[in-house]
Design an enzyme around this catalytic site. Structure first.
Site, short mmCIF file in Angstrom:
data_model
loop_
_atom_site.label_atom_id
_atom_site.label_comp_id
_atom_site.label_asym_id
_atom_site.label_seq_id
_atom_site.Cartn_x
_atom_site.Cartn_y
_atom_site.Cartn_z
N LYS A 118 0.94 -1.28 -0.30
CA LYS A 118 0.13 -0.31 -0.25
C LYS A 118 0.65 1.72 0.00
O LYS A 118 1.31 2.55 -0.67
CB LYS A 118 -1.38 0.32 1.23
CG LYS A 118 -1.86 1.01 1.60
CD LYS A 118 -2.34 1.32 2.66
CE LYS A 118 -3.16 -0.31 2.79
NZ LYS A 118 -3.92 -0.63 4.18
N LYS A 130 3.23 -2.70 11.28
CA LYS A 130 1.60 -2.46 11.57
C LYS A 130 2.28 -2.90 13.62
O LYS A 130 3.06 -3.75 13.77
CB LYS A 130 0.65 -2.81 10.89
CG LYS A 130 -0.43 -3.24 11.42
CD LYS A 130 -1.37 -1.83 10.40
CE LYS A 130 -2.22 -1.73 11.30
NZ LYS A 130 -2.79 -0.88 10.01
N GLY A 169 -2.74 5.75 13.81
CA GLY A 169 -3.84 5.27 14.26
C GLY A 169 -4.60 3.07 12.91
O GLY A 169 -4.53 3.82 12.40
N ASP A 170 -5.11 3.31 13.97
CA ASP A 170 -6.07 1.88 13.31
C ASP A 170 -7.35 1.73 13.79
O ASP A 170 -7.69 2.97 15.02
CB ASP A 170 -5.24 0.66 13.21
CG ASP A 170 -6.05 -0.42 11.73
OD1 ASP A 170 -6.02 -0.19 10.50
OD2 ASP A 170 -6.45 -1.10 12.51
N THR A 214 -8.97 8.69 5.03
CA THR A 214 -8.97 7.53 4.28
C THR A 214 -10.48 7.22 3.98
O THR A 214 -10.12 6.55 2.65
CB THR A 214 -9.29 6.64 5.49
OG1 THR A 214 -7.60 6.40 6.09
CG2 THR A 214 -8.93 4.94 5.39
P1 NDP Z 1 -12.50 2.22 14.22
O1 NDP Z 1 -11.79 1.36 15.29
O2 NDP Z 1 -12.77 3.86 14.39
O3 NDP Z 1 -13.99 1.59 13.67
C1 NDP Z 1 -13.89 0.31 13.07
C2 NDP Z 1 -15.45 -0.15 13.54
O4 NDP Z 1 -15.55 -1.56 12.07
C3 NDP Z 1 -16.62 0.26 14.51
O5 NDP Z 1 -17.31 1.34 13.81
C4 NDP Z 1 -16.46 -0.83 14.74
O6 NDP Z 1 -17.32 -1.01 16.06
C5 NDP Z 1 -16.03 -1.74 13.58
N1 NDP Z 1 -15.67 -2.94 14.23
C6 NDP Z 1 -14.43 -3.06 14.41
N2 NDP Z 1 -14.30 -4.49 14.55
C7 NDP Z 1 -14.96 -5.77 13.97
C8 NDP Z 1 -15.76 -6.55 13.97
N3 NDP Z 1 -14.48 -7.98 14.30
N4 NDP Z 1 -17.10 -6.58 13.56
C9 NDP Z 1 -17.44 -6.02 13.21
N5 NDP Z 1 -17.25 -4.70 12.78
C10 NDP Z 1 -16.16 -4.64 13.36
O7 NDP Z 1 -11.04 1.97 13.35
P2 NDP Z 1 -11.21 2.53 11.57
O8 NDP Z 1 -12.33 3.43 10.82
O9 NDP Z 1 -10.13 3.61 11.81
O10 NDP Z 1 -11.10 1.45 10.62
C11 NDP Z 1 -11.47 0.67 10.01
C12 NDP Z 1 -10.49 -0.26 9.08
O11 NDP Z 1 -9.82 0.50 7.97
C13 NDP Z 1 -9.74 -1.58 10.10
O12 NDP Z 1 -9.57 -2.61 8.61
C14 NDP Z 1 -8.77 -1.01 9.37
O13 NDP Z 1 -7.42 -1.58 9.33
C15 NDP Z 1 -8.81 0.41 7.86
N6 NDP Z 1 -8.01 1.14 7.51
C16 NDP Z 1 -7.98 2.56 8.56
C17 NDP Z 1 -7.28 3.82 8.22
C18 NDP Z 1 -7.23 4.98 9.30
O14 NDP Z 1 -6.12 5.72 9.04
N7 NDP Z 1 -7.92 4.85 10.77
C19 NDP Z 1 -6.25 3.82 7.08
C20 NDP Z 1 -7.22 2.41 6.80
C21 NDP Z 1 -7.39 1.53 7.02
P3 NDP Z 1 -17.40 -1.68 16.70
O15 NDP Z 1 -17.67 -0.65 17.49
O16 NDP Z 1 -18.64 -2.12 17.61
O17 NDP Z 1 -16.11 -2.67 17.40
#
Ligand code: NDP
Length: 450
Positions: A118, A130, A169-170, A214
């Site tokens: 990426k 990571k 973050g993630d 993102t």
């Molecule tokens: P957040 O913690 O802000 O949000 C995650 C969201 O996904 C929440 O709504 C959470 O629900 C839900 N979620 C997490 N785990 C699960 C699960 N096992 N089953 C169902 N729902 C789930 O994370 P991000 O938005 O930052 O990240 C989301 C995705 O994007 C990840 O795959 C991350 O690796 C990817 N990503 C993020 C980046 C970033 O800049 N933040 C950059 C590139 C990729 P709940 O609150 O119930 O846990």
């Protein structure tokens, strides 16, 4: 039948499985890339020499550590911390930290491996890494979060630096957690080294548009992909899973560009709002009150349905953006989406579609934007944050967002052109894997066997 690994690369995959037993997500991520690389080694056998692909599948360094912390009742908890420094051929390791109870070394390795390609696709000088912890932030007080972040940084600070490794973050790690970690890093090292971590607040070295990047970037990619079929986002019906950072800013940009987002979710269930998700309400509930998505339905009133459990992918939509977590969109979901009129998928989360689901999309001729290309806007804007830190400058939102849009267009076009060059026109998955690989591989060749 999904594509198989080229005979020349099969021993590499077998060794990955043997050496990393039980790490299913890591095997899945490696397999997807190795399948794509069959096309590369047929055309350019030199890339399979000098153990280059074997080296790419083995992280440069894996750090696992104990994270002890004390909760508000005085009870001691022990979590496990991870940092996998995957590949530094193109620059310092760069990639986020995930705090979620499901985190283990296999998940961090899959994410670090993906991150390497990426980051290469962005064209910026960043390697791949990571990290994270199996800590569950849900329901924890602000003080508990702070104590955990400080304890986590107590060990991590030995391994990071603006020229070494730059976390961000993630899942479970956003502005609040980055602030606590940066504060502890500064205290431990007595250095105001802003470029050591990204996703910082604006008062202490953050970049405008990083929070949005993102989600916005994923939408910019999808928009450009639609344009190849002379389509736009105007009037599209979209479903976005998750309701965290990526989901919220995906919903925002989709709505701004004329789509109607009718559903989003969390790990307990999903809401369907036929009037279009009310972004201000969603942000208040998720970002300020830190509540569940069920509260959105309650606050919005009778016309909004809340469905506990179940799949968000069962209703009709033309655009699907999985933005929650890995392997959240299955074969059956993909079939349902295709049957219901799907046009395009943009992976906001990392590896959210299973290999079987991707196969269904590709067979049906759906426009499919794989995560390592579609969600690269986050890390690209982190690299812009590093640039601003290095020059002690701070750009406007408009300037940063414009750079993000340009980067996303560049990634789209690189994947599109690479797919054509390797005989799979319109196949962004192969395009992304091959283009990312070639950049990393060229740098690794130049640096010798290290
Ligand atoms: P957040 O913690 O802000 O949000 C995650 C969201 O996904 C929440 O709504 C959470 O629900 C839900 N979620 C997490 N785990 C699960 C699960 N096992 N089953 C169902 N729902 C789930 O994370 P991000 O938005 O930052 O990240 C989301 C995705 O994007 C990840 O795959 C991350 O690796 C990817 N990503 C993020 C980046 C970033 O800049 N933040 C950059 C590139 C990729 P709940 O609150 O119930 O846990």
């Amino acid at each position: 039948m999904t594509e198989q690994i080229h005979a020349r690369l099969l021993p590499i995959f077998n060794q990955v499985i043997q050496r990393n037993a039980g790490e299913g997500e890591f095997h899945q991520a490696v397999k997807e890339v190795l399948v794509s690389l069959g096309r590369v080694v047929s055309k350019h056998p030199e890339y399979a020499e000098q153990g280059l692909i074997e080296r790419l599948c083995e992280p440069e360094r894996q750090i696992i550590f104990r994270v002890p912390w004390i909760d508000d009742e005085g009870k001691v908890h022990i979590n496990r911390g991870f940092r996998v420094q995957f590949n530094s051929a193109l620059g310092p390791y760069k990639g986020g930290l995930r705090f979620h109870p499901s985190v283990n070394v296999g998940i961090i390795k899959f994410l670090g491996f993906e991150q390497t390609f990426k980051n290469a696709l962005t064209g910026m000088p960043i390697g791949g890494g990571k990290g994270g912890s199996d800590f569950n932030p849900r329901g924890r007080s602000d003080h508990e979060i702070m104590r955990f972040c400080q304890s986590f940084m107590m060990e991590l600070h030995r391994h990071i630096g603006e020229y070494i490794d730059v976390p961000a973050g993630d899942i479970g790690v956003a502005g609040r957690e980055i602030g606590y970690m940066f504060g502890q890093f500064k205290r431990l090292t007595n250095r105001y080294e802003a470029g050591v971590i990204t996703g910082k607040g604006m008062l202490y070295g953050g970049s405008r548009a990083r929070t949005e990047a993102t989600g916005y970037g994923t939408v910019y990619f999808v928009e450009r992909m639609l344009a190849t079929r002379k389509l736009t986002l105007e009037g599209q019906r979209a479903v976005v899973s998750g309701s965290g950072n990526v989901a919220i800013y995906t919903i925002k940009k989709l709505t701004e560009l004329g789509a109607r987002v009718i559903a989003c979710s969390d790990s307990n269930g999903h809401v369907v709002d036929e009037d279009g998700i009310d972004l201000a309400l969603l942000q208040e509930i998720k970002e300020q009150r830190r509540e569940r998505i069920s509260h959105y339905a309650k606050a919005r009133g009778g016309h909004v349905k809340y469905i506990e459990g179940g799949s968000i992918w069962q209703g009709p939509c033309t655009i699907a953006i999985p933005a929650a977590t890995q392997n959240e969109l299955h074969e059956q979901d993909a079939k349902e989406l295709v049957k219901n009129g799907l046009i395009a998928v943009g992976e906001g989360a990392n590896m959210p579609s299973t290999p079987e689901a991707i196969h269904v999309f590709q067979e049906a001729g759906i426009l499919f934007a794989p995560a390592k290309a579609a969600n690269a806007g986050g890390v690209a804007t982190s690299a812009l944050e590093m640039q601003q830190n290095a020059s002690r400058d701070s750009w406007t939102f408009a300037e940063t967002d414009a750079r993000l849009a340009t980067i996303m267009r560049g990634i789209h076009d690189l994947c599109f052109e690479t797919a054509e060059e390797y005989g799979v026109p319109g196949d962004y998955l192969n395009g992304a894997n091959i283009a990312g690989f070639i950049r990393v591989a060229e740098a690794m060749k130049a640096l010798g066997v290290i």
